[in-house]
Scaffold this motif. Structure first.
Motif, PDB file in Angstrom:
ATOM      1  N   ASN A 538       0.826  -1.214   0.000  1.00  0.00           N
ATOM      2  CA  ASN A 538       0.000   0.000   0.000  1.00  0.00           C
ATOM      3  C   ASN A 538       0.857   1.259   0.000  1.00  0.00           C
ATOM      4  OD1 ASN A 538      -2.362  -1.502   0.022  1.00  0.00           O
ATOM      5  ND2 ASN A 538      -2.580  -1.440   2.248  1.00  0.00           N
ATOM      6  N   ILE A 539       1.970   1.220   0.744  1.00  0.00           N
ATOM      7  CA  ILE A 539       2.873   2.382   0.788  1.00  0.00           C
ATOM      8  C   ILE A 539       3.433   2.670  -0.602  1.00  0.00           C
ATOM      9  CG2 ILE A 539       5.123   3.164   1.637  1.00  0.00           C
ATOM     10  CD1 ILE A 539       4.452   1.742   4.296  1.00  0.00           C
ATOM     11  N   VAL A 540       3.888   1.621  -1.294  1.00  0.00           N
ATOM     12  CA  VAL A 540       4.449   1.803  -2.638  1.00  0.00           C
ATOM     13  C   VAL A 540       3.379   2.284  -3.606  1.00  0.00           C
ATOM     14  CG1 VAL A 540       5.539   0.624  -4.593  1.00  0.00           C
ATOM     15  CG2 VAL A 540       6.275   0.100  -2.255  1.00  0.00           C
ATOM     16  N   ARG A 541       2.187   1.707  -3.525  1.00  0.00           N
ATOM     17  CA  ARG A 541       1.096   2.108  -4.409  1.00  0.00           C
ATOM     18  C   ARG A 541       0.730   3.577  -4.202  1.00  0.00           C
ATOM     19  NH1 ARG A 541      -0.997   0.533  -9.061  1.00  0.00           N
ATOM     20  NH2 ARG A 541      -0.743  -1.643  -8.373  1.00  0.00           N
ATOM     21  N   CYS A 542       0.650   4.016  -2.936  1.00  0.00           N
ATOM     22  CA  CYS A 542       0.343   5.423  -2.646  1.00  0.00           C
ATOM     23  C   CYS A 542       1.420   6.346  -3.189  1.00  0.00           C
ATOM     24  CB  CYS A 542       0.171   5.623  -1.138  1.00  0.00           C
ATOM     25  SG  CYS A 542      -1.331   4.881  -0.457  1.00  0.00           S
ATOM     26  N   TRP A 543       2.686   5.974  -2.992  1.00  0.00           N
ATOM     27  CA  TRP A 543       3.792   6.799  -3.508  1.00  0.00           C
ATOM     28  C   TRP A 543       3.717   6.890  -5.030  1.00  0.00           C
ATOM     29  CZ3 TRP A 543       7.639   5.037  -6.840  1.00  0.00           C
ATOM     30  CH2 TRP A 543       8.647   5.968  -7.128  1.00  0.00           C
ATOM     31  N   TRP A 544       3.417   5.773  -5.675  1.00  0.00           N
ATOM     32  CA  TRP A 544       3.331   5.735  -7.144  1.00  0.00           C
ATOM     33  C   TRP A 544       2.281   6.724  -7.648  1.00  0.00           C
ATOM     34  CZ3 TRP A 544       6.252   2.800 -10.535  1.00  0.00           C
ATOM     35  CH2 TRP A 544       5.808   2.703 -11.841  1.00  0.00           C
ATOM     36  N   GLU A 545       1.136   6.741  -6.975  1.00  0.00           N
ATOM     37  CA  GLU A 545       0.054   7.629  -7.406  1.00  0.00           C
ATOM     38  C   GLU A 545       0.346   9.087  -7.061  1.00  0.00           C
ATOM     39  OE1 GLU A 545      -3.255   5.894  -5.429  1.00  0.00           O
ATOM     40  OE2 GLU A 545      -3.427   4.185  -6.807  1.00  0.00           O
ATOM     41  N   GLN A 546       0.931   9.325  -5.886  1.00  0.00           N
ATOM     42  CA  GLN A 546       1.201  10.709  -5.463  1.00  0.00           C
ATOM     43  C   GLN A 546       2.281  11.369  -6.303  1.00  0.00           C
ATOM     44  OE1 GLN A 546       2.075  10.321  -1.299  1.00  0.00           O
ATOM     45  NE2 GLN A 546      -0.049   9.973  -0.719  1.00  0.00           N
ATOM     46  N   THR A 547       3.201  10.578  -6.862  1.00  0.00           N
ATOM     47  CA  THR A 547       4.267  11.146  -7.692  1.00  0.00           C
ATOM     48  C   THR A 547       3.903  11.135  -9.177  1.00  0.00           C
ATOM     49  OG1 THR A 547       5.342   8.953  -7.648  1.00  0.00           O
ATOM     50  CG2 THR A 547       6.135  10.610  -6.090  1.00  0.00           C
ATOM     51  N   ASN A 548       2.656  10.781  -9.468  1.00  0.00           N
ATOM     52  CA  ASN A 548       2.140  10.845 -10.849  1.00  0.00           C
ATOM     53  C   ASN A 548       2.998  10.044 -11.833  1.00  0.00           C
ATOM     54  OD1 ASN A 548       0.000  12.658 -10.126  1.00  0.00           O
ATOM     55  ND2 ASN A 548       1.514  14.314 -10.072  1.00  0.00           N
ATOM     56  N   GLN A 549       3.336   8.839 -11.456  1.00  0.00           N
ATOM     57  CA  GLN A 549       4.097   7.972 -12.355  1.00  0.00           C
ATOM     58  C   GLN A 549       3.252   7.636 -13.585  1.00  0.00           C
ATOM     59  OE1 GLN A 549       7.292   7.040 -11.810  1.00  0.00           O
ATOM     60  NE2 GLN A 549       7.344   8.185  -9.888  1.00  0.00           N
ATOM     61  N   THR A 550       3.902   7.645 -14.741  1.00  0.00           N
ATOM     62  CA  THR A 550       3.188   7.374 -15.990  1.00  0.00           C
ATOM     63  C   THR A 550       3.319   5.924 -16.435  1.00  0.00           C
ATOM     64  OG1 THR A 550       5.135   8.064 -17.266  1.00  0.00           O
ATOM     65  CG2 THR A 550       3.463   9.742 -16.776  1.00  0.00           C
ATOM     66  N   GLY A 551       4.132   5.154 -15.738  1.00  0.00           N
ATOM     67  CA  GLY A 551       4.341   3.759 -16.121  1.00  0.00           C
ATOM     68  C   GLY A 551       3.311   2.834 -15.493  1.00  0.00           C
ATOM     69  N   ILE A 552       3.635   1.540 -15.508  1.00  0.00           N
ATOM     70  CA  ILE A 552       2.729   0.501 -15.006  1.00  0.00           C
ATOM     71  C   ILE A 552       3.332  -0.119 -13.758  1.00  0.00           C
ATOM     72  CG2 ILE A 552       1.633  -1.712 -15.544  1.00  0.00           C
ATOM     73  CD1 ILE A 552       1.866  -0.944 -18.518  1.00  0.00           C
ATOM     74  N   LEU A 553       2.528  -0.227 -12.693  1.00  0.00           N
ATOM     75  CA  LEU A 553       2.948  -0.880 -11.460  1.00  0.00           C
ATOM     76  C   LEU A 553       2.122  -2.146 -11.282  1.00  0.00           C
ATOM     77  CD1 LEU A 553       4.478  -0.998  -8.741  1.00  0.00           C
ATOM     78  CD2 LEU A 553       2.648   0.422  -7.767  1.00  0.00           C
ATOM     79  N   ILE A 554       2.798  -3.280 -11.173  1.00  0.00           N
ATOM     80  CA  ILE A 554       2.139  -4.576 -10.988  1.00  0.00           C
ATOM     81  C   ILE A 554       2.552  -5.144  -9.638  1.00  0.00           C
ATOM     82  CG2 ILE A 554       1.908  -6.930 -11.879  1.00  0.00           C
ATOM     83  CD1 ILE A 554       2.651  -5.780 -14.644  1.00  0.00           C
ATOM     84  N   ASP A 555       1.574  -5.492  -8.809  1.00  0.00           N
ATOM     85  CA  ASP A 555       1.843  -6.046  -7.477  1.00  0.00           C
ATOM     86  C   ASP A 555       1.740  -7.564  -7.502  1.00  0.00           C
ATOM     87  OD1 ASP A 555      -0.004  -3.369  -5.948  1.00  0.00           O
ATOM     88  OD2 ASP A 555       2.162  -3.576  -6.183  1.00  0.00           O
ATOM     89  N   ILE A 556       2.713  -8.229  -6.904  1.00  0.00           N
ATOM     90  CA  ILE A 556       2.662  -9.677  -6.687  1.00  0.00           C
ATOM     91  C   ILE A 556       2.981  -9.915  -5.216  1.00  0.00           C
ATOM     92  CG2 ILE A 556       3.683 -11.922  -7.259  1.00  0.00           C
ATOM     93  CD1 ILE A 556       4.271 -10.853 -10.030  1.00  0.00           C
ATOM     94  N   PRO A 557       2.128 -10.615  -4.468  1.00  0.00           N
ATOM     95  CA  PRO A 557       2.298 -10.716  -3.017  1.00  0.00           C
ATOM     96  C   PRO A 557       3.347 -11.722  -2.550  1.00  0.00           C
ATOM     97  CG  PRO A 557       0.278 -11.821  -3.670  1.00  0.00           C
ATOM     98  CD  PRO A 557       0.820 -11.167  -4.900  1.00  0.00           C
ATOM     99  N   ASP A 558       3.708 -12.707  -3.360  1.00  0.00           N
ATOM    100  CA  ASP A 558       4.592 -13.764  -2.877  1.00  0.00           C
ATOM    101  C   ASP A 558       5.635 -14.103  -3.934  1.00  0.00           C
ATOM    102  OD1 ASP A 558       5.848 -15.933  -1.759  1.00  0.00           O
ATOM    103  OD2 ASP A 558       4.006 -17.025  -1.281  1.00  0.00           O
ATOM    104  N   VAL A 559       6.885 -14.005  -3.561  1.00  0.00           N
ATOM    105  CA  VAL A 559       7.973 -14.264  -4.504  1.00  0.00           C
ATOM    106  C   VAL A 559       7.944 -15.701  -5.004  1.00  0.00           C
ATOM    107  CG1 VAL A 559       9.676 -14.946  -2.768  1.00  0.00           C
ATOM    108  CG2 VAL A 559      10.452 -13.880  -4.864  1.00  0.00           C
ATOM    109  N   GLN A 560       7.434 -16.618  -4.189  1.00  0.00           N
ATOM    110  CA  GLN A 560       7.413 -18.017  -4.592  1.00  0.00           C
ATOM    111  C   GLN A 560       6.328 -18.304  -5.630  1.00  0.00           C
ATOM    112  OE1 GLN A 560       7.219 -19.665  -0.552  1.00  0.00           O
ATOM    113  NE2 GLN A 560       9.338 -20.335  -0.767  1.00  0.00           N
ATOM    114  N   GLU A 561       5.422 -17.349  -5.852  1.00  0.00           N
ATOM    115  CA  GLU A 561       4.418 -17.482  -6.903  1.00  0.00           C
ATOM    116  C   GLU A 561       4.974 -17.114  -8.284  1.00  0.00           C
ATOM    117  OE1 GLU A 561       1.031 -15.150  -5.983  1.00  0.00           O
ATOM    118  OE2 GLU A 561       0.560 -16.199  -4.123  1.00  0.00           O
ATOM    119  N   LEU A 562       6.138 -16.489  -8.273  1.00  0.00           N
ATOM    120  CA  LEU A 562       6.709 -16.011  -9.531  1.00  0.00           C
ATOM    121  C   LEU A 562       7.507 -17.140 -10.182  1.00  0.00           C
ATOM    122  CD1 LEU A 562       6.731 -13.429 -11.174  1.00  0.00           C
ATOM    123  CD2 LEU A 562       8.841 -12.759 -10.022  1.00  0.00           C
TER     124      LEU A 562
END
Length: 626
Positions: A538-562
């Motif tokens: 949530n912290i990263v997502r909020c920062w991404w939106e507040q800094t008006n990033q124009t790219g794509i942010l994809i969240d994955i909760p567990d490294v072992q799922e990758l």
């Protein structure tokens, strides 16, 4: 600012040798070997210097503090009954010495030695030289045990003493100590390895790779790991052996769970749990902006040369053998050890392994405050002359209790001028341990979360709000990157990727790498952020939106799922990754984690092998697509 107490001395160049990531319970503040009750005794005795002179009353006084009667009698006999300060000092020394010896005994008992054997070894060598004690214990074990040697056995499922149980029978020699000693000559070690059942070629390769000073435990561990890797590699079909991946397919196909359980067992068993890699001094890596030494060239192994680039971080003060293993799994790249005190006002000793260029680096501007009073100017008014700190220690995941700060206030305010040397020493120990700063007359306090954010290079309120509690803010910040340090290393990417960069961020935390790239002016086209903590996501997502990033942010909760399929899908959609960045959990590596300091075999820190797995998949997949 300059300390003038003869007991403390000038400490501007204090060596920050306390252990990183001090995970300590707020409610269990104690000095080594002395309980909280004992700390209160220090303050109480200073406030009651006119204690009763009667021997029985003096004895009763100290017995009521928790000291044993015999110990009190001994202290009175040595110092007289009138000087209660000297008596107390002697009692504290007795307690600390007894506690240290007890911990030493428990340490070696935990390794599998009997208490009787440990006591005998301590009696012979003293309680300060743990290396000599261990060597003596190993000799005892080798002479007493009679189980047969397990030739070329990689499982090591027996007890601690079984691994070297029959050294005295080999070749009719009784000098087992020669083989246990890591300094014994190369020929003896090679002969010993062949007697254990290993081939001469395996023994020679292990000696060459691990170095002539390696112990038998290290050499046999290396040979076992090599055997496992060779067996796994033999299972690969011929069509998969492509030029780029030939040397590293084995890592992709290895059973990582099996390997991480076996690779360091002998090394951990025979090493002191507190032994760490000999770190450089000063700890400036390949250079920092404020120091004259700059190393602008290094030779990378051919298979490690990017792109894609990768950047890995973890605590520098890890158990013995950890950084050698990390380096071995990351293409044998030399670690870069850096203390963030050269970038900001707080120490933070970290190791970094990466394949980035090291020339043409540049720091973030404006440069961050370099000392405590620049970073926290309001503290200067209240800072006592006998506190010589100019830098804070490593920023932690927890803070001191109100009870401790109140105890310090009461201790200091009892004196019109500077408190006596022993009170100064106690206060400074706690201030360094908990990063306490002076906020009023005789008042210390822990750092506020926004102050920690500033020291670590994050924007103000980066971790505030959005469902994040005060406790969670400290925890998230304590486990994060120091942004200015990381940005200095990543700064070379700005000219290399003028149109932007695709980042695979593993163990993202609160987005230290992403913030560093953003502050460098590198456009974030795509960021795949893998982070277990919902609070951190949530912290990263909020920062991404507040800094008006124009790219794509994809969240994955567990490294072992990758897994390979998910990675291939992401890479085909977004065109691959230019940078793989992350620092796997340090829970089982941090020096203060005495109960679960299991190295890379630990439950959390073993996720390092997922970093390796994913990195190899990314590099091999991108090589196939070129």
């Amino acid at each position: 600012m300059n300390g003038h107490s003869s007991a403390i001395g000038d400490d501007d160049d204090f060596d920050w040798d306390t252990e990183d990531e001090l995970e300590v319970d707020d409610h269990a503040v104690s000095r080594s070997g002395v309980t909280v009750r004992g700390e209160e005794a220090v303050l109480h005795s200073e406030a009651n210097s006119s204690a009763e002179s009667s021997s029985s009353k003096v004895t009763g006084h100290f017995v009521s503090m928790g000291f044993r009667k015999e110990m009190v009698a001994k202290a009175i006999e040595e110092n007289g009954e009138e000087n209660t300060d000297l008596i107390l000092e002697a009692l504290l020394q007795y307690s600390e010495a007894g506690s240290s010896k007890s911990k030493l005994i428990d340490h070696f008992k935990g390794m599998g030695f009997s208490e009787e054997m440990v006591l005998k070894a301590i009696q012979e060598n003293g309680d300060e030289n743990t290396d000599s004690i261990l060597e003596t214990l190993l000799t005892y074990a080798a002479l007493e045990e009679s189980a047969p040697v397990q030739h070329a056995d990689c499982d090591y499922e027996g007890g601690f003493l079984d691994d070297f149980s029959d050294f005295s029978d080999i070749d009719g020699s009784s000098d087992s100590e020669e083989f246990l000693n890591p300094d014994s000559d190369e020929e003896s070690k090679l002969l010993f390895l062949t007697k254990m059942g290993y081939s001469e070629a395996e023994a020679s390769t292990a000696m060459e790779r691990c170095g002539p000073e390696s112990s038998i435990a290290e050499l046999t561990d290396f040979i076992c790991a090599a055997q496992i890797a060779k067996a796994a590699d033999a299972l690969l079909p011929p069509e998969e052996k492509k030029p780029f991946c030939t040397d590293f397919k084995k890592r992709r196909k290895l059973d990582y769970d099996l390997l991480k359980k076996k690779k360091m067992k002998l090394e951990r068993r025979f090493g002191d749990g507190d032994e760490v890699l000999h770190l450089p001094n000063p700890m400036i890596g390949f250079g920092v902006p404020t120091e004259p030494f700059q190393r602008t060239q290094r030779v990378l192994p051919e298979a490690a040369i990017g792109p894609p680039y990768f950047y890995y971080e973890n605590v520098a003060l890890a158990p013995k053998g950890v950084w050698q293993t990390i380096s071995r799994f990351l293409y044998d790249i030399e670690p870069e050890f850096v203390d963030s005190k050269y970038f900001c006002a707080a120490a933070r000793k970290r190791g970094y392994i990466h394949n980035l260029p090291i020339d043409n680096r540049f720091p973030l501007v404006p440069l961050p405050p370099r000392n405590i009073h620049e970073a926290l100017p309001l503290t200067k008014k209240w800072w006592p002359s006998w506190d010589p700190r100019t830098k804070l220690n490593c920023l932690q995941t927890c803070v001191a209790s109100a009870r401790l700060t109140d105890r310090i206030r009461k201790a200091v305010e009892n004196y019109d001028g500077d408190p006596p040397a022993n009170i100064q020493k106690f206060v400074l120990e706690q201030c360094r341990k908990w990063n306490l700063v002076w906020v009023g007359r005789n008042k210390v306090a822990p750092l506020e979360p926004d102050e920690v954010e500033m020291l670590l290079g994050f924007p103000k309120n980066h971790t505030r709000g959005g469902g994040s509690s005060r406790t969670e803010r400290y925890k998230s910040l304590g486990n994060s990157f120091q942004v200015d340090t990381v940005a200095y290393h990543l700064s070379v990417l700005k000219d290399m990727f003028p149109s932007g960069i695709n980042v695979l961020s593993l163990f993202s935390g609160i987005g230290g790498a992403e913030v560093a790239l953003y502050r460098l002016g590198v456009r974030l086209k795509t960021v795949v952020s893998v982070e277990k903590s919902e609070v951190n996501r949530n912290i990263v997502r909020c920062w991404w939106e507040q800094t008006n990033q124009t790219g794509i942010l994809i969240d994955i909760p567990d490294v072992q799922e990758l897994n390979g399929e998910r990675l291939e899908q992401l890479m085909s959609i977004h065109g691959g990754f230019d940078l793989v960045v992350g620092g796997s959990p340090c829970n089982n590596l941090a020096g203060s984690n005495r109960h679960h300091r299991d190295g890379l075999e630990g439950r959390e820190s073993s996720l390092f092998f997922d970093y390796c797995r994913i990195l190899d998949l990314v590099r091999c997949k991108m090589a196939e697509n070129r």
